[in-house]
Design an enzyme around this catalytic site. Structure first.
Site, PDB file in Angstrom:
ATOM      1  N   HIS A   1     -67.037  -6.090  -8.985  1.00  0.00           N
ATOM      2  CA  HIS A   1     -67.623  -6.972  -8.649  1.00  0.00           C
ATOM      3  C   HIS A   1     -67.139  -8.191  -7.842  1.00  0.00           C
ATOM      4  CE1 HIS A   1     -71.843  -5.203  -8.893  1.00  0.00           C
ATOM      5  NE2 HIS A   1     -70.844  -3.953  -8.828  1.00  0.00           N
TER       6      HIS A   1
ATOM      7  N   GLU B   1     -67.701 -10.867  -8.230  1.00  0.00           N
ATOM      8  CA  GLU B   1     -67.965 -12.462  -9.215  1.00  0.00           C
ATOM      9  C   GLU B   1     -66.782 -12.592 -10.566  1.00  0.00           C
ATOM     10  OE1 GLU B   1     -69.964 -10.888  -8.075  1.00  0.00           O
ATOM     11  OE2 GLU B   1     -71.944 -11.772  -7.494  1.00  0.00           O
TER      12      GLU B   1
ATOM     13  N   CYS C   1     -75.545 -10.424  -8.909  1.00  0.00           N
ATOM     14  CA  CYS C   1     -76.481  -9.481  -9.958  1.00  0.00           C
ATOM     15  C   CYS C   1     -76.927 -10.045 -11.889  1.00  0.00           C
ATOM     16  CB  CYS C   1     -75.884  -8.204  -9.454  1.00  0.00           C
ATOM     17  SG  CYS C   1     -74.386  -7.634 -10.548  1.00  0.00           S
TER      18      CYS C   1
ATOM     19  N   CYS D   1     -72.993  -9.568 -13.668  1.00  0.00           N
ATOM     20  CA  CYS D   1     -72.329 -10.487 -12.994  1.00  0.00           C
ATOM     21  C   CYS D   1     -73.192 -11.921 -13.606  1.00  0.00           C
ATOM     22  CB  CYS D   1     -72.067 -10.992 -10.892  1.00  0.00           C
ATOM     23  SG  CYS D   1     -71.117  -9.217 -10.395  1.00  0.00           S
TER      24      CYS D   1
END
Length: 152
Positions: free
Chosen positions: A54, A56, A84, A87
């Site tokens: 992801h 991040e 999320c 993350c």
């Protein structure tokens, strides 16, 4: 706040790049205490086949490599979509102090919309400041356009 504007510009640029590999358009940057970008990331799950890639997480890894430490206390993360749960866990483990995000994620958001992992008092670490909704319409439009194309 000028640093945050420039950081969100860069995060949006990275989000647009993610589309080239058919990844969901999310971008993120990490700022040091002086407001200088020291880490960049975009969603790369499709590109790399890595379920943890992801934006991040990619940005946090880049920043940790830049500073030579996992501990990013005093740093800020600017991302185009509310983090999320995965993350949010990475953010807490990196000791990021501030999180700024664009669009809210009413399906999987872990910074206040569905759950608030970043400020949970039951966990040993917390983010000092969370600011959501920064350029939310612009960030959300990238996602709406991307998923609209997938449905067509």
């Amino acid at each position: 706040m000028t640093e945050v504007t420039a950081a969100m510009d860069e995060a949006l640029r990275l989000a647009r790049l993610a589309v080239e590999s058919n990844d969901v358009p999310v971008g993120a940057v990490v700022l040091d205490e002086a407001g200088v970008i020291i880490g960049r990331g975009r969603n790369e799950r499709e590109l790399t086949g890595d379920p943890t890639a992801h934006a991040e997480v990619v940005a946090l890894r880049d920043a940790a490599e830049t500073v030579g430490s996992w501990n990013l206390t005093g740093h800020a993360l600017v991302v185009t979509l509310e983090p999320c749960v995965m993350c949010a866990g990475a953010i807490l483990n990196s000791r990021i102090s501030t999180v700024v995000f664009g669009a809210w994620d009413d399906k999987a958001g872990a910074a206040g919309s569905v759950i608030d992992v970043l400020r949970s008092r039951v966990l040993p670490a917390r983010v000092s400041e969370v600011v959501g909704g920064v350029r939310a319409d612009e960030c959300a439009a990238l996602l709406t356009e991307f998923f609209g194309r997938l449905r067509d």
